[in-house]
Write a protein that holds these residues in place. Sequence first.
Motif, PDB file in Angstrom:
ATOM      1  N   PRO A 132       1.679   3.046  64.461  1.00 13.86           N
ATOM      2  CA  PRO A 132       0.496   3.597  63.709  1.00 13.86           C
ATOM      3  C   PRO A 132       0.135   2.448  62.553  1.00 13.86           C
ATOM      4  O   PRO A 132       1.326   1.816  61.942  1.00 13.86           O
ATOM      5  CB  PRO A 132       0.904   4.840  62.972  1.00 13.86           C
ATOM      6  N   PRO A 133      -0.853   1.912  62.366  1.00  6.52           N
ATOM      7  CA  PRO A 133      -1.062   0.703  61.392  1.00  6.52           C
ATOM      8  C   PRO A 133      -0.826   1.309  60.147  1.00  6.52           C
ATOM      9  O   PRO A 133      -1.508   2.306  59.508  1.00  6.52           O
ATOM     10  CB  PRO A 133      -2.273   0.397  61.875  1.00  6.52           C
ATOM     11  N   GLU A 134       0.249   0.873  59.586  1.00  4.91           N
ATOM     12  CA  GLU A 134       0.269   1.246  58.217  1.00  4.91           C
ATOM     13  C   GLU A 134      -0.392   0.513  57.092  1.00  4.91           C
ATOM     14  O   GLU A 134      -0.394  -0.790  57.227  1.00  4.91           O
ATOM     15  CB  GLU A 134       1.996   0.989  57.684  1.00  4.91           C
ATOM     16  N   PRO A 135      -0.849   1.055  56.130  1.00  2.00           N
ATOM     17  CA  PRO A 135      -1.593   0.341  55.024  1.00  2.00           C
ATOM     18  C   PRO A 135      -0.734  -0.409  54.097  1.00  2.00           C
ATOM     19  O   PRO A 135      -1.147  -1.583  53.661  1.00  2.00           O
ATOM     20  CB  PRO A 135      -2.285   1.336  54.125  1.00  2.00           C
ATOM     21  N   THR A 136       0.665  -0.171  54.100  1.00  2.00           N
ATOM     22  CA  THR A 136       1.409  -0.674  53.164  1.00  2.00           C
ATOM     23  C   THR A 136       2.010  -1.726  53.972  1.00  2.00           C
ATOM     24  O   THR A 136       2.374  -1.926  55.040  1.00  2.00           O
ATOM     25  CB  THR A 136       2.489  -0.036  52.730  1.00  2.00           C
ATOM     26  N   PRO A 137       1.762  -3.043  53.631  1.00  2.00           N
ATOM     27  CA  PRO A 137       2.386  -4.567  54.035  1.00  2.00           C
ATOM     28  C   PRO A 137       3.706  -4.391  54.235  1.00  2.00           C
ATOM     29  O   PRO A 137       4.145  -5.154  55.144  1.00  2.00           O
ATOM     30  CB  PRO A 137       1.645  -5.643  53.351  1.00  2.00           C
ATOM     31  N   THR A 138       4.771  -4.133  53.431  1.00  2.00           N
ATOM     32  CA  THR A 138       6.049  -4.158  53.472  1.00  2.00           C
ATOM     33  C   THR A 138       6.440  -3.304  54.361  1.00  2.00           C
ATOM     34  O   THR A 138       6.090  -2.216  54.740  1.00  2.00           O
ATOM     35  CB  THR A 138       6.620  -3.922  51.962  1.00  2.00           C
ATOM     36  N   GLU A 139       7.775  -3.424  54.927  1.00  2.00           N
ATOM     37  CA  GLU A 139       8.483  -2.740  55.576  1.00  2.00           C
ATOM     38  C   GLU A 139       8.877  -1.430  55.039  1.00  2.00           C
ATOM     39  O   GLU A 139       9.591  -1.534  53.781  1.00  2.00           O
ATOM     40  CB  GLU A 139       9.699  -3.379  55.898  1.00  2.00           C
ATOM     41  N   GLU A 140       8.534  -0.265  55.692  1.00  2.00           N
ATOM     42  CA  GLU A 140       8.807   1.023  55.206  1.00  2.00           C
ATOM     43  C   GLU A 140      10.196   1.459  55.627  1.00  2.00           C
ATOM     44  O   GLU A 140      10.846   1.466  56.774  1.00  2.00           O
ATOM     45  CB  GLU A 140       7.871   2.164  55.506  1.00  2.00           C
ATOM     46  N   ILE A 141      11.115   2.100  54.568  1.00  2.00           N
ATOM     47  CA  ILE A 141      12.158   2.835  55.054  1.00  2.00           C
ATOM     48  C   ILE A 141      11.927   4.159  55.849  1.00  2.00           C
ATOM     49  O   ILE A 141      11.454   4.893  55.088  1.00  2.00           O
ATOM     50  CB  ILE A 141      13.310   2.685  53.903  1.00  2.00           C
ATOM     51  N   ILE A 142      12.683   4.257  56.790  1.00  2.00           N
ATOM     52  CA  ILE A 142      12.465   5.452  57.635  1.00  2.00           C
ATOM     53  C   ILE A 142      13.809   6.404  57.272  1.00  2.00           C
ATOM     54  O   ILE A 142      14.743   5.782  57.575  1.00  2.00           O
ATOM     55  CB  ILE A 142      12.528   5.435  58.983  1.00  2.00           C
ATOM     56  N   GLY A 143      13.545   7.505  56.773  1.00  2.00           N
ATOM     57  CA  GLY A 143      14.935   8.408  56.272  1.00  2.00           C
ATOM     58  C   GLY A 143      15.295   9.318  57.278  1.00  2.00           C
ATOM     59  O   GLY A 143      14.785   9.276  58.374  1.00  2.00           O
ATOM     60  N   GLU A 144      16.113  10.080  56.914  1.00  2.00           N
ATOM     61  CA  GLU A 144      16.398  11.048  57.973  1.00  2.00           C
ATOM     62  C   GLU A 144      15.446  11.963  58.338  1.00  2.00           C
ATOM     63  O   GLU A 144      14.441  11.981  57.407  1.00  2.00           O
ATOM     64  CB  GLU A 144      17.718  11.938  57.497  1.00  2.00           C
ATOM     65  N   THR A 145      15.433  12.497  59.343  1.00  2.00           N
ATOM     66  CA  THR A 145      14.321  13.470  59.896  1.00  2.00           C
ATOM     67  C   THR A 145      14.733  15.075  59.196  1.00  2.00           C
ATOM     68  O   THR A 145      15.836  15.421  59.199  1.00  2.00           O
ATOM     69  CB  THR A 145      14.471  13.768  61.271  1.00  2.00           C
ATOM     70  N   TYR A 146      13.659  15.527  58.478  1.00  2.00           N
ATOM     71  CA  TYR A 146      13.746  16.707  57.756  1.00  2.00           C
ATOM     72  C   TYR A 146      13.705  17.740  59.048  1.00  2.00           C
ATOM     73  O   TYR A 146      12.431  17.474  59.800  1.00  2.00           O
ATOM     74  CB  TYR A 146      12.985  16.829  56.639  1.00  2.00           C
ATOM     75  N   LYS A 147      14.161  18.991  58.816  1.00  2.00           N
ATOM     76  CA  LYS A 147      14.144  20.021  60.016  1.00  2.00           C
ATOM     77  C   LYS A 147      13.422  21.154  59.356  1.00  2.00           C
ATOM     78  O   LYS A 147      14.389  21.647  58.440  1.00  2.00           O
ATOM     79  CB  LYS A 147      15.130  20.090  60.853  1.00  2.00           C
ATOM     80  N   ILE A 148      12.259  21.842  59.699  1.00  2.00           N
ATOM     81  CA  ILE A 148      12.060  23.045  59.487  1.00  2.00           C
ATOM     82  C   ILE A 148      12.371  23.991  60.702  1.00  2.00           C
ATOM     83  O   ILE A 148      11.738  24.049  61.594  1.00  2.00           O
ATOM     84  CB  ILE A 148      10.566  22.970  59.011  1.00  2.00           C
ATOM     85  N   GLY A 149      13.266  25.065  60.345  1.00  2.00           N
ATOM     86  CA  GLY A 149      13.243  26.123  61.339  1.00  2.00           C
ATOM     87  C   GLY A 149      12.175  27.134  61.423  1.00  2.00           C
ATOM     88  O   GLY A 149      11.862  27.809  60.318  1.00  2.00           O
ATOM     89  N   PHE A 150      11.372  27.164  62.478  1.00  2.00           N
ATOM     90  CA  PHE A 150      10.238  28.025  62.324  1.00  2.00           C
ATOM     91  C   PHE A 150      10.560  29.271  63.717  1.00  2.00           C
ATOM     92  O   PHE A 150      10.874  28.884  64.912  1.00  2.00           O
ATOM     93  CB  PHE A 150       8.986  27.247  62.906  1.00  2.00           C
ATOM     94  N   ALA A 151      10.553  30.468  63.292  1.00  2.00           N
ATOM     95  CA  ALA A 151      10.867  31.477  64.308  1.00  2.00           C
ATOM     96  C   ALA A 151      10.014  32.613  64.185  1.00  2.00           C
ATOM     97  O   ALA A 151      10.085  33.907  63.597  1.00  2.00           O
ATOM     98  CB  ALA A 151      12.266  32.106  64.187  1.00  2.00           C
ATOM     99  N   PRO A 152       8.647  32.516  64.860  1.00  2.00           N
ATOM    100  CA  PRO A 152       7.797  33.758  64.793  1.00  2.00           C
ATOM    101  C   PRO A 152       8.250  34.675  65.973  1.00  2.00           C
ATOM    102  O   PRO A 152       8.961  34.261  66.744  1.00  2.00           O
ATOM    103  CB  PRO A 152       6.527  32.965  65.314  1.00  2.00           C
ATOM    104  N   ALA A 153       7.566  35.742  66.292  1.00  2.00           N
ATOM    105  CA  ALA A 153       7.702  36.534  67.281  1.00  2.00           C
ATOM    106  C   ALA A 153       6.924  36.148  68.445  1.00  2.00           C
ATOM    107  O   ALA A 153       5.889  36.518  68.338  1.00  2.00           O
ATOM    108  CB  ALA A 153       7.470  38.022  66.824  1.00  2.00           C
ATOM    109  N   ILE A 154       7.182  35.385  69.395  1.00  2.00           N
ATOM    110  CA  ILE A 154       6.469  35.035  70.356  1.00  2.00           C
ATOM    111  C   ILE A 154       6.239  36.041  71.566  1.00  2.00           C
ATOM    112  O   ILE A 154       5.022  36.078  71.977  1.00  2.00           O
ATOM    113  CB  ILE A 154       6.767  33.596  70.963  1.00  2.00           C
TER     114      ILE A 154
END
Lengths: 341, 377, 447
Positions: free
Chosen positions: C60-82
């Motif tokens: 994805p073309p980033e608007p910020t020219p500098t290199e961006e730091i990628i941190g850890e992946t955040y996880k959201i646990g989602f449990a509906p009644a499927i």
Amino acid sequence: MNRSSHQNTYQFLRYILIFLILGVLVVYLGSRKNFGPLQYAQLSLDGLRGGAIYALIAMGFVIVFNVTGIINFAQGAFVTLGAMFTVTFYNLNSPLPKGLHLLLSVIAAILVTTCIGVLVERLTIHPARKSSSLTLIIITVGVFITIQGLSLLAWGAEAHVFPSFTTLEMSDRVYRWLGIVIKAQSFWIWGTMLLVLVCIAYFFNFTLLGRAMRACAVNRLGARLVGISPGRMSLASFGIAAAVGAIGGIVVAPIVRPSYDMGLSLGLKGFVAAIMGGLVSTPGAVLGGLLLGFLENVAAGVTKAGLKDIFAFILLILTLLFRPQGLLGVRKTAIETDGAH
Amino acid sequence: MSVESGLNSKRNAIGWLVMAVVIALLGWVETVQPMGVDFADLTNGIVTMDTMVRVAILTIVLVGLNLLMGYAGQVSLGHAALYGLGAYATSILCVRSGDLLGVPAWVLSSWWWPWLVMIIGMAFAGALAYLVGRPILRLQGHYLAMATLGLGIMIYILFRENLGFQGQHITGTFDGIPGIPRLRVGNFEIWPISRYYFFAWIAALGAIAFGLNVINSRTGRALRAIHDSEVAAQAMGVDVASYKVRIFAVSAILASAAGSIYAHFQTTVSPAPFSFVGSLELVVMAAVGGLSSIWGAPFGVAVILIIKEILRSRLRVVFSGASGEHEVIFYGILLVLIMIFMPEGVTVGAVRRWRLWQRRKREQALSPAQPQAGVRT
Amino acid sequence: MSRKIYHLVAFLTIAALIVAACAQATPVATDAPSPTDTQALPPTQPPAQTEAPPTPTEAPPEPTPTEEIIGETYKIGFAPAITGPGASLGAPEHETGQMLAEQLNAQGGVVGPDGVRHPVEILIFDTETNPDVAVSVVRRMIEEENVQVVVAGTTTGISLAIVPIATEALVPYISMASSGAIVKDPDTGVVREWVFKTAQDNYASAQWQALYLTAQGYTQVCHLSENSGYGADTLAQAKRAFEPAGIQIVYEDSFERTGTEFPQVASVQTSGCQAVVVGAIPPASSNISIALRDALPDLPIVHGHGTCNQDHIDLMGAEVAEGMVSPCGKVMVSDTLPDDDPQKDVLVQYVTDYTAFTDKPVNTFGGHGWDALMLAVTAVASLPDGLDLEAQRAAVRDFLETGVKDWPGISGVYNLSPEDHFSLGFDSLTFVKVENGAWVFFPEDQW
């Protein structure tokens, strides 16, 4: 002889007495809610309509059980499939007039469901035909779970739109007569039930395949000895049960708004109806269904209607305790049931 | 022929000890966590402590069901309701009895009250089963199954409708009863989950031992006679009706005990697991495990629950985008396949196949030079 | 033996075909416009479309020219009644979750307050409308998957079962069910520290109904509720709200969701009530309405906010539904809202995205899911980089309690605080009427 005819009249009087007591109880409870004859008539008619649906499903159970000895828990799935396939086919664009389109969708759905019933039998019942009846019951449970899961995937969890047969729209024509309300769909349901009953009776009594199936039901080994293949009979019974179940689902769909899980509770009630009828014959299933629907609805109407399910199962328990052979069944002695099936 | 008849009590005892040791070992891994490995890491996150506790609880129910269905031959399609009786007895008497029955607060907060309630629940379930069993168990074959089905659903509806009364104060209708306390012995709380694991498995192993004892006793032989032919058993002097009712009551007591243990584990009890679907699940587990052996109880439960856990945690890896609906479909298909290929259940089926394989290996070793032509496998 | 093998092969082939076909059937979004989201999410560019969690196909073309730091992946646990009886509520929640997961992937996750970009993964599990399964699944999410926040509980029973698990594990939990007892202990009145919820309360719905009934001059009503947790709660709340307004419930009863006959109608006829209040969701709400209309064509029917879906009208047919009223979340009438309504933008965006993603009309339950998930996403976006899991969970909880002020969601405008983990009340609903087969805004002056 004298004694048995005395016993018969005694039994007959006993049932009349029970009926009268129940009637008085119902009227008393109803009077507390200010019910007039209009309400009773309405409750009875509605109950008979529900009963007709149970009858159609019960017929499927009885056919399979008679010929194969299996209690087919997947019968409810056939009901769902019949209704849902009709919805799918009906929603396809077509230049035909709506009535014809609906008719063709119905026929196509019945055919598809019958094929699925046949496939189920070949793939799951046939390989296990030598197993115990419990194993076979579990297999039908597995089939039901699978078909329900597939239905959820294919049609989603929401209820679907199904036009009523008379007006071909969501809202049905309503007949009012002396204050009683009957929907046009009710006549379709009763008519279909009678038609199916007549066809099944004709099939079992006057066609070769039907008579072969009856032979298989009466004595499997004897049927084999005269050249009837039980495997083929099993196949045929599943196919017919699937067709009848599909018809039940289709004819009730305009009232219930079909969804992927409509088969579970309808199947259970149909099963109860089959037991009440005695699991021996289709007329028994029809009688059982009508009686169940009628009693359940009237009882729920005069008491707390939220407990309607409980009445169905109270009836089941009472039937099993006092007349386990059902309405039309023949009471077997302990020796006859020992080690059978 | 049941596997049991070939085994003597010594084999069973050894099997039981092995099982106890394995369970203890697994529990030790979770408590001590050697080298940072906890129990779930052993299976790469598929089987957790939670699963193991549920296996233990359901094993207790299944031992009773196995005795009833496998040995006495009485099909029960309403057993989840008996399981629910124990759960609701625990939750109502531990949480609501202050308002409903005027039980004083010092009793409610004592450590021994939940244990007493568990026993009360077991007694109640046993008594109910005994009373109801007498007329019901006269029925044969599938009629009995239908009667238990009807009873099970009726009890479930009573749970769901607050026993028919208005309001929600008894059973909490659909939402159930929250806030069930954890079990304690004096000041020692049987929590966190690793402690509960030991507790549940001690109970489960106790149930298995009890079941094995019944099988190899006079009662067990009488039950098997009844299973084979009620008429013949009666002719031999076995009091068929009495035995049937007694074993039904025993299975109800076991189910109720399991229900109480479940209630203290889940801390919220609602009617959903005790419906007809729940009873069907129990019968499925019994059939998959194998009805001719008490060992079918733990293995049947374990197989079904582990299949579900595998589907839940790994199906999305194999088929990307797979979700709840797909899990259900796979579960149904697997169930059908298991029943087609191992109709006597996993325990017996596995043992049989192992023996078959061993025999084939021995045969091949004995006659290596036979020409293959004309030999049909 | 060979026949058995044949059967096995046939079976597996069919199974594989079905599953393969169905695995493709998970919705592939067409070029949906990227969401202009609320709060901390950065503006995005037209997304590279992908199907399930993996990386975008082009950088994805980033608007910020500098290199961006990628941190850890955040996880959201989602449990509906499927699956299970609650699937009709859980399915739109599930689809909303899938839609959000795709959007998050496309824009590369969220950017924290310190400029570190964190991918966000929404792990979707099925609770099968079974509290046992729900507890197992939530435990799995917390212990094996190490999620920062749990979003689960389509129904109240399931939510109540999850509450002790989340509380013990010190994990913030956002429920999508309606009962107030989920966030506040009903006996002690203490707010549950780790639990929040998004669906409007049935009490608020009952208050609107009471208001309308009083305005129409009805004092004797019948109450019919479907036999589910939702239905039972509508009755309980109706009793709470109607009594002080002087409205008497002369006949109350429940009915089966999948019933074919409705003996309750006979009792309604003879009870002499002036209006019927129904607590149900489609299709049950449609079925009972038709039964009532057939027998009593002139009796006014008032529904609850669970019926705020197009299904409810379509399943009855527009003629029968004509004139039925109900309190509703604003999601159903988003296009008729005044432009200065704080929720309007969010609503319109959601409606567009959802209908494009699923080809189905929008649904209030999906809205509850969206609110819960977006609250979770906003909360994790506020996390500074470098915290350990425990601290992250505590920080999310704190943010939810303190950082959600005047936050426009689908179900209402949220103002969470330590004393109020819910905040949607009377004002989150509005009153609507069915006219010509669609829901329209029905303001008080027109009653």
